[in-house]
Design a protein around this motif. Structure first.
Motif, PDB file in Angstrom:
ATOM      1  N   GLU A   1       0.814  -1.210   0.000  1.00 40.62           N
ATOM      2  CA  GLU A   1       0.000   0.000   0.000  1.00 40.62           C
ATOM      3  C   GLU A   1       0.851   1.265   0.000  1.00 40.62           C
ATOM      4  OE1 GLU A   1      -3.239  -0.096  -0.245  1.00 40.62           O
ATOM      5  OE2 GLU A   1      -3.275  -2.294  -0.200  1.00 40.62           O
ATOM      6  N   ASP A   2       2.132   1.120   0.384  1.00 39.70           N
ATOM      7  CA  ASP A   2       3.019   2.279   0.492  1.00 39.70           C
ATOM      8  C   ASP A   2       4.264   2.023  -0.351  1.00 39.70           C
ATOM      9  OD1 ASP A   2       4.652   4.356   1.112  1.00 39.70           O
ATOM     10  OD2 ASP A   2       4.759   3.959   3.271  1.00 39.70           O
ATOM     11  N   PRO A   3       4.311   2.496  -1.585  1.00 37.63           N
ATOM     12  CA  PRO A   3       5.449   2.185  -2.469  1.00 37.63           C
ATOM     13  C   PRO A   3       6.775   2.751  -1.981  1.00 37.63           C
ATOM     14  CG  PRO A   3       4.062   3.884  -3.434  1.00 37.63           C
ATOM     15  CD  PRO A   3       3.328   3.379  -2.227  1.00 37.63           C
ATOM     16  N   PHE A   4       6.757   3.671  -1.038  1.00 39.46           N
ATOM     17  CA  PHE A   4       8.014   4.258  -0.542  1.00 39.46           C
ATOM     18  C   PHE A   4       8.564   3.503   0.675  1.00 39.46           C
ATOM     19  CE2 PHE A   4       5.644   7.698  -2.588  1.00 39.46           C
ATOM     20  CZ  PHE A   4       6.566   8.054  -3.565  1.00 39.46           C
ATOM     21  N   ARG A   5       7.910   2.445   1.051  1.00 39.49           N
ATOM     22  CA  ARG A   5       8.315   1.683   2.235  1.00 39.49           C
ATOM     23  C   ARG A   5       9.090   0.445   1.797  1.00 39.49           C
ATOM     24  NH1 ARG A   5       6.071   0.849   7.498  1.00 39.49           N
ATOM     25  NH2 ARG A   5       6.402  -1.273   8.293  1.00 39.49           N
ATOM     26  N   ASN A   6      10.233   0.226   2.421  1.00 41.03           N
ATOM     27  CA  ASN A   6      10.959  -1.019   2.176  1.00 41.03           C
ATOM     28  C   ASN A   6      10.634  -1.978   3.306  1.00 41.03           C
ATOM     29  OD1 ASN A   6      13.129  -3.049   2.421  1.00 41.03           O
ATOM     30  ND2 ASN A   6      14.049  -1.947   0.721  1.00 41.03           N
ATOM     31  N   PRO A   7       9.921  -3.062   3.021  1.00 32.85           N
ATOM     32  CA  PRO A   7       9.480  -3.951   4.107  1.00 32.85           C
ATOM     33  C   PRO A   7      10.643  -4.620   4.834  1.00 32.85           C
ATOM     34  CG  PRO A   7       9.071  -4.953   1.957  1.00 32.85           C
ATOM     35  CD  PRO A   7       9.481  -3.538   1.689  1.00 32.85           C
ATOM     36  N   VAL A   8      11.762  -4.833   4.148  1.00 31.33           N
ATOM     37  CA  VAL A   8      12.894  -5.508   4.787  1.00 31.33           C
ATOM     38  C   VAL A   8      13.573  -4.574   5.782  1.00 31.33           C
ATOM     39  CG1 VAL A   8      15.058  -6.745   4.387  1.00 31.33           C
ATOM     40  CG2 VAL A   8      13.180  -6.928   2.730  1.00 31.33           C
ATOM     41  N   LEU A   9      13.789  -3.320   5.374  1.00 30.82           N
ATOM     42  CA  LEU A   9      14.375  -2.360   6.301  1.00 30.82           C
ATOM     43  C   LEU A   9      13.428  -2.060   7.460  1.00 30.82           C
ATOM     44  CD1 LEU A   9      16.399   0.338   4.324  1.00 30.82           C
ATOM     45  CD2 LEU A   9      17.220  -1.451   5.855  1.00 30.82           C
ATOM     46  N   ALA A  10      12.124  -2.118   7.193  1.00 30.18           N
ATOM     47  CA  ALA A  10      11.172  -1.897   8.282  1.00 30.18           C
ATOM     48  C   ALA A  10      11.313  -2.986   9.344  1.00 30.18           C
ATOM     49  CB  ALA A  10       9.750  -1.878   7.724  1.00 30.18           C
ATOM     50  N   VAL A  11      11.449  -4.227   8.914  1.00 30.73           N
ATOM     51  CA  VAL A  11      11.646  -5.321   9.868  1.00 30.73           C
ATOM     52  C   VAL A  11      13.003  -5.180  10.548  1.00 30.73           C
ATOM     53  CG1 VAL A  11      11.830  -7.818  10.116  1.00 30.73           C
ATOM     54  CG2 VAL A  11      10.113  -6.853   8.581  1.00 30.73           C
ATOM     55  N   THR A  12      14.008  -4.797   9.782  1.00 33.84           N
ATOM     56  CA  THR A  12      15.341  -4.583  10.349  1.00 33.84           C
ATOM     57  C   THR A  12      15.291  -3.547  11.464  1.00 33.84           C
ATOM     58  OG1 THR A  12      16.453  -5.149   8.280  1.00 33.84           O
ATOM     59  CG2 THR A  12      17.683  -3.786   9.832  1.00 33.84           C
ATOM     60  N   LEU A  13      14.578  -2.458  11.221  1.00 36.92           N
ATOM     61  CA  LEU A  13      14.487  -1.400  12.220  1.00 36.92           C
ATOM     62  C   LEU A  13      13.725  -1.869  13.456  1.00 36.92           C
ATOM     63  CD1 LEU A  13      15.226   1.508  12.798  1.00 36.92           C
ATOM     64  CD2 LEU A  13      13.091   2.215  11.701  1.00 36.92           C
ATOM     65  N   ALA A  14      12.665  -2.660  13.243  1.00 40.93           N
ATOM     66  CA  ALA A  14      11.906  -3.178  14.380  1.00 40.93           C
ATOM     67  C   ALA A  14      12.774  -4.097  15.244  1.00 40.93           C
ATOM     68  CB  ALA A  14      10.669  -3.925  13.885  1.00 40.93           C
ATOM     69  N   ILE A  15      13.583  -4.919  14.598  1.00 39.37           N
ATOM     70  CA  ILE A  15      14.479  -5.799  15.355  1.00 39.37           C
ATOM     71  C   ILE A  15      15.525  -4.973  16.092  1.00 39.37           C
ATOM     72  CG2 ILE A  15      16.238  -7.601  15.115  1.00 39.37           C
ATOM     73  CD1 ILE A  15      14.614  -8.665  12.724  1.00 39.37           C
ATOM     74  N   THR A  16      16.036  -3.931  15.429  1.00 35.53           N
ATOM     75  CA  THR A  16      17.016  -3.051  16.078  1.00 35.53           C
ATOM     76  C   THR A  16      16.444  -2.439  17.337  1.00 35.53           C
ATOM     77  OG1 THR A  16      18.087  -2.542  13.974  1.00 35.53           O
ATOM     78  CG2 THR A  16      18.405  -0.968  15.765  1.00 35.53           C
TER      79      THR A  16
END
Length: 978
Positions: free
Chosen positions: A49-64
């Motif tokens: 739904e959000d073409p500017f979002r990278n789902p992998v980096l989003a998960v990376t940031l959540a884990i961080t």
């Protein structure tokens, strides 16, 4: 994509495993896995739904964030990795069973195949002779090589093989549990001896499986020809190896090492005979012969220098004398042994004993006095250097302007060549590597085993002069009738010019006479360099085209009566030429139906050979059950063209069971489409290889993601220390090149260019996918590449190297101290200046991928579990960089500044950096403190740095170990290393 460091991951916090009484209990590894996999799924959904979002980096940031808040501790992370490792091993084991077609009754399969081969022979006066000719010629050889693809521990590989051999999942579970408790990283300090031992295990299992097939052929013949079956010597399959004989690009293998390995192989052959030979009066003579020969070999081995030693002349002299003194007792030709076995068959009193001896005779007839036939390999430039001292010419043989003069000069040398004697003293004194290897082969044929000609492979053959120069060397040392000189065609130019190379050689009468004396022409095709430079799909087209032109060339030159040997050298991954779906498809992919048909029509007998490399390749022969299944699939492939139509394998050509007429395959009828399609793939891949961003992608921290996986010398270093900067893919070998692409989540060498090629003729592309056996099988490579790749993953790695991303994150962070860490990392990345080239590269890859998605919307995508592994590893890499930002300032050390050290951290040269930091910030006090040196004490460091080691260097080391551990798990999910 989310860049703020305040909490916004919408996932309940995970309790840390260590803490006080108020700390909630830690989630087990399975629960944490489920939690994070849900996060991957939600992040992917939000990205749609959000073409500017990278789902992998989003998960990376959540884990961080969870690591920051200590909601995930080190033990939690290790438990999670153990869970993910177990799942990867379980799936890999199941795939291995499916790949080789292990159904639990391979003995019945081999017996059925043997019976069908006998039944396919029409009854008549010479039917036995027809069958003997059919199975008495070796038509396929399995070649075990020591490419640096030993990407997992030996113990883990053995457990995978043992588990895959069990029919019930319940039996596999505890074995895989034990394997999952171990690291997935390769054994440290892999030596050539380690590789040789593992190759021997695979070869022994392969030999036993071939014995079983030969026994089945003998049994079937006994039913049909009860009075003549003992005359049969079946040897349709053979085992070969170049482990210890491959000197291409390495100088760490001494000639004494090669001789020692050949002696060990000889001893193993004798051990096999003594183990399986019936103990009876009829075998007494041959048993005593083998026992005496084995004892002599043991005495020869006792004087052999050990691997890695630089033996003294005295040691070499003792070894040489042992070889010579024991030569006759040790036997150097299988002739007497074969005669003894034949006599024993004639004297045996039971069919069971005659059968057992006949099986042994077949093994000796195929392999001589070796457990595996030897393949020797070096580089074309080494051949040129050896001959340069006797040929008075300037310029390089590969220079087109020098072509005729070099061909004429080598022909003159061949006219006058005379054999010279070879002794171990001359061998010890020889400095030219090609001459030394040819002399080593001379001594092996003379003192170890001269039963069969040996294979002499020449890498990077791009001119007929190379073949003629190798022939001169062989004749110079008197072994030309025992050496099969074999060009390797692998580079793009070699695949294009290969037919001219052979044509130039065939125009020479010495070369034609050499081939006729040997009775065969041998060629080697390489899929690694060809695949990485022109794309794997294009490479298979160019190789097949060269195969067809070789058939035409042999016909034109009246050489259809000699055998054509085709050695396909490929890895176990799709990027290096191995088909991913099954061993059947792999064999058919390497030897297309149309090419086999044309050889048959021309009356050319073909011997196929295929490489099985490192841990991944040896797995298919890692147990007797797996070896039996692999040999069954190979035997089916070998004889698929000789069986009557009613006996054809229904599932051989197409997975849906449809029979296929290779002559009617539309990919050959639509030759214009094929040529344009694969030319487009090649053009796009060549442009990609020359893209500066591609070199940056491969070379920045890619090499540091993978461990050393073989005995080859380590990669070169830069003058200032640390890994050398990669400015073009040609500066690294094909295996790490492909391994890095696997680790970065996008297999460009199997995907790129296919999209634009399909876009040019989408309707024809779709027709070929459904109607062409050959094209659909080739496209299966791209399908598998898509299933283990994801542009979002690749983009996450690229964004990790973009300072703008780190600055944007610094602008939004709310965590104390994080802004300074982020700005420090951004500043170091700006000095590397990688982002512009990487962004341009990503655009290139994305455009082609969009075309491919439009043409093939059914392509699979990377699993959530594999995506999670990438996200965890990115979080660890980021955390390493955060800690590196806290390294205290220090005075320049041998020209190394703190800024330079941080840049090496960005390249993940962690081991090198930590070694330097141990020296700069010692944890052991200065040993001179407190000692009176008779003068007023000068300034010195008086403190130690336990705090820095405890809070920075130790955690960095542990995190980097997990980074490498994840690489090992990814290897299992992808299916192979490199």
């Amino acid at each position: 994509m989310p860049l703020e460091d305040h909490r916004s991951d919408n996932v309940a916090p995970v309790a840390r495993s260590q803490g006080g009484a108020d700390t909630p209990p830690a989630l087990p590894g399975n629960d944490l896995e489920r939690d994070l996999l849900d996060l991957v799924a939600r992040s992917r959904e939000q990205a749609s739904e959000d073409p500017f979002r990278n789902p992998v980096l989003a998960v990376t940031l959540a884990i961080t964030r969870r690591l920051d808040r200590e909601e995930i501790g080190e033990s939690d992370l290790d438990a999670l990795l153990a869970t993910l490792r177990r799942r990867a091993l379980t799936e890999r084991t199941a795939r291995l069973r499916d790949y080789v077609g292990l159904d639990g009754d391979e003995a019945a399969t081999l017996a059925d195949l043997a019976g069908r081969l006998v039944a396919a022979i029409p009854r008549g006066a010479s039917d036995f002779e027809a069958f003997r000719e059919r199975v008495g010629r070796t038509g396929f050889a399995v070649v075990f090589t020591a490419h640096p693809t030993f990407g997992m521990p030996r113990a883990v590989a053995e457990m995978i093989a043992r588990a895959a051999s069990l029919p019930e999942e319940a039996g596999r579970t505890p074995i895989l549990g034990e394997a999952a408790a171990r690291s997935s990283r390769p054994d440290p300090g892999i030596s050539l001896d380690d590789e040789f031992e593992q190759a021997c295990v695979a070869a022994n299992n392969g030999r036993a499986a071939i014995d079983a097939f030969n026994g089945a052929l003998i049994d079937a013949a006994r039913e049909r020809w009860p009075d003549r079956w003992t005359e049969l010597v079946p040897k349709p399959l053979a085992i070969a190896s170049w482990v210890g004989c491959d000197t291409d690009g390495r100088t760490d293998i001494g000639w004494w090492d090669t001789l020692r390995y050949r002696l060990i192989s000889k001893r193993m052959q004798f051990d096999r005979i003594l183990r399986d030979l019936p103990d009876m009066p009829a075998t007494r003579v041959v048993r005593e012969l083998v026992q005496g020969a084995r004892a002599a070999v043991e005495r020869q081995l006792a004087g052999a220098p050990l691997l890695g030693t630089k033996p003294s002349l005295e040691t070499v002299h003792r070894f040489a004398l042992a070889l010579i003194i024991e030569r006759e007792r040790a036997q150097t030709d299988a002739g007497p042994l074969l005669a003894g076995l034949a006599a024993a068959i004639g004297s045996a009193t039971t069919d069971a004993d005659r059968r057992a001896i006949a099986v042994l005779r077949s093994g000796v007839a195929a392999h001589g006095l070796s457990n595996a036939l030897p393949h020797f390999r070096l580089n074309a430039s080494q051949i040129h250097n050896a001959v340069r001292r006797v040929i008075d010419l300037e310029g390089e043989p590969t220079d087109a302007a020098q072509r005729r003069s070099h061909l004429a000069a080598i022909n003159t040398l061949l006219n006058d060549v005379r054999a010279v004697p070879v002794d171990f003293g001359a061998l010890a004194a020889e400095r030219a590597s090609a001459a030394r290897l040819m002399m080593t082969i001379t001594q092996i044929l003379k003192h170890v085993d001269g039963t069969h000609p040996v294979r002499f492979l020449i890498a990077e053959t791009e001119t007929g002069y190379t073949l003629l120069a190798a022939l001169w060397l062989a004749r110079h040392y008197g072994i030309s009738d025992k050496v099969e000189i074999t060009p390797l065609f692998e580079t793009a130019s070699a695949l294009e010019q290969g037919i001219r190379v052979l044509d130039d050689a065939l125009r020479n009468p010495h070369w034609r006479a050499h081939l006729k004396r040997l009775g065969r022409l041998s060629v080697q095709f390489g899929y690694s360099d060809s695949g990485r430079y022109v794309g794997q799909l294009a490479a298979t087209f160019w190789i097949e085209r060269l195969r067809l032109r070789i058939t035409e060339l042999m016909t034109q030159n009246g050489l259809t009566e000699i055998e054509l040997v085709i050695f396909d050298t490929h890895g176990e991954s799709i990027g290096r030429g191995a088909h991913p779906t099954s061993l059947r498809d792999r064999l058919a992919y390497l030897a297309p139906e149309d090419s086999r048909r044309r050889d048959a029509e021309a009356g050319i007998k073909v011997r196929l050979e295929s490489s099985f490399q490192g841990s991944d390749g040896y797995l298919m022969f890692g147990s007797p059950q797996l070896a039996n299944a692999s040999v069954a699939r190979i035997a089916e492939h070998l004889f698929s063209d000789t069986l009557a139509e009613d006996d054809a394998f229904s599932d051989y050509a197409l997975s849906d069971g449809k029979a296929a007429n290779p002559a009617a395959d539309p990919i050959y009828e639509e030759s214009d489409f094929a040529a344009e399609f694969f030319r487009t793939v090649r053009q796009d891949m060549e442009a990609l290889v020359d893209d500066r961003g591609y070199a940056a992608l491969l070379g920045t921290f890619g090499p540091s993601l993978i461990d050393r996986t073989g005995s080859r010398p380590v990669a070169r270093q830069s003058d200032s220390g640390g890994p050398a900067a990669i400015t073009h893919p040609r500066q690294m070998r094909a295996i790490p090149n492909n391994a890095i692409l696997q680790q970065l989540g996008f297999l460009a060498n199997s995907l790129h260019g296919v999209g634009r090629a399909a876009h040019r003729a989408p309707e024809t592309f779709r027709h070929m996918r459904t109607g062409s056996v050959r094209f659909s099988r080739a496209f299966g490579m791209a399908q598998h590449a898509a299933s283990v790749g994801d542009l979002d993953v690749l983009r996450a790695y690229i964004d990790t190297l973009d300072p703008a991303v780190w600055l944007e994150r610094a602008r939004r962070t709310r965590r104390d101290g994080r802004r300074e860490e982020l700005m420090t990392v951004a500043a170091a990345l700006e000095r590397l200046s990688l982002a512009p080239d990487l962004r341009r590269l990503f655009g290139r890859l994305t455009r082609d991928w969009l075309h491919l998605q439009a043409a093939a919307p059914d392509l699979a995508t990377m699993s959530a579990r594999l995506t999670l592994l990438h996200a965890i590893r990115l979080a660890l890499i980021h955390r390493i960089w955060f800690l590196a930002a806290h390294i205290p300032a220090f005075r320049p050390q041998a020209g190394l500044t703190r800024e330079m050290l941080l840049e090496r951290f960005l390249r993940l040269d962690i081991d090198g950096c930590l070694k330097l930091l141990d020296e700069i910030f010692p944890v052991i006090p200065d040993p001179t403190l407190g000692l009176n040196f008779g003068e007023p004490p000068g300034p010195r460091d008086v403190g130690t740095y336990e705090t820095e080691h405890g809070t920075l260097f130790g955690p960095i080391r542990r995190m980097f170990e997990r980074v490498r551990e994840i690489s090992g798990i990814i290897q299992h999910d992808v299916g192979a290393f490199g």
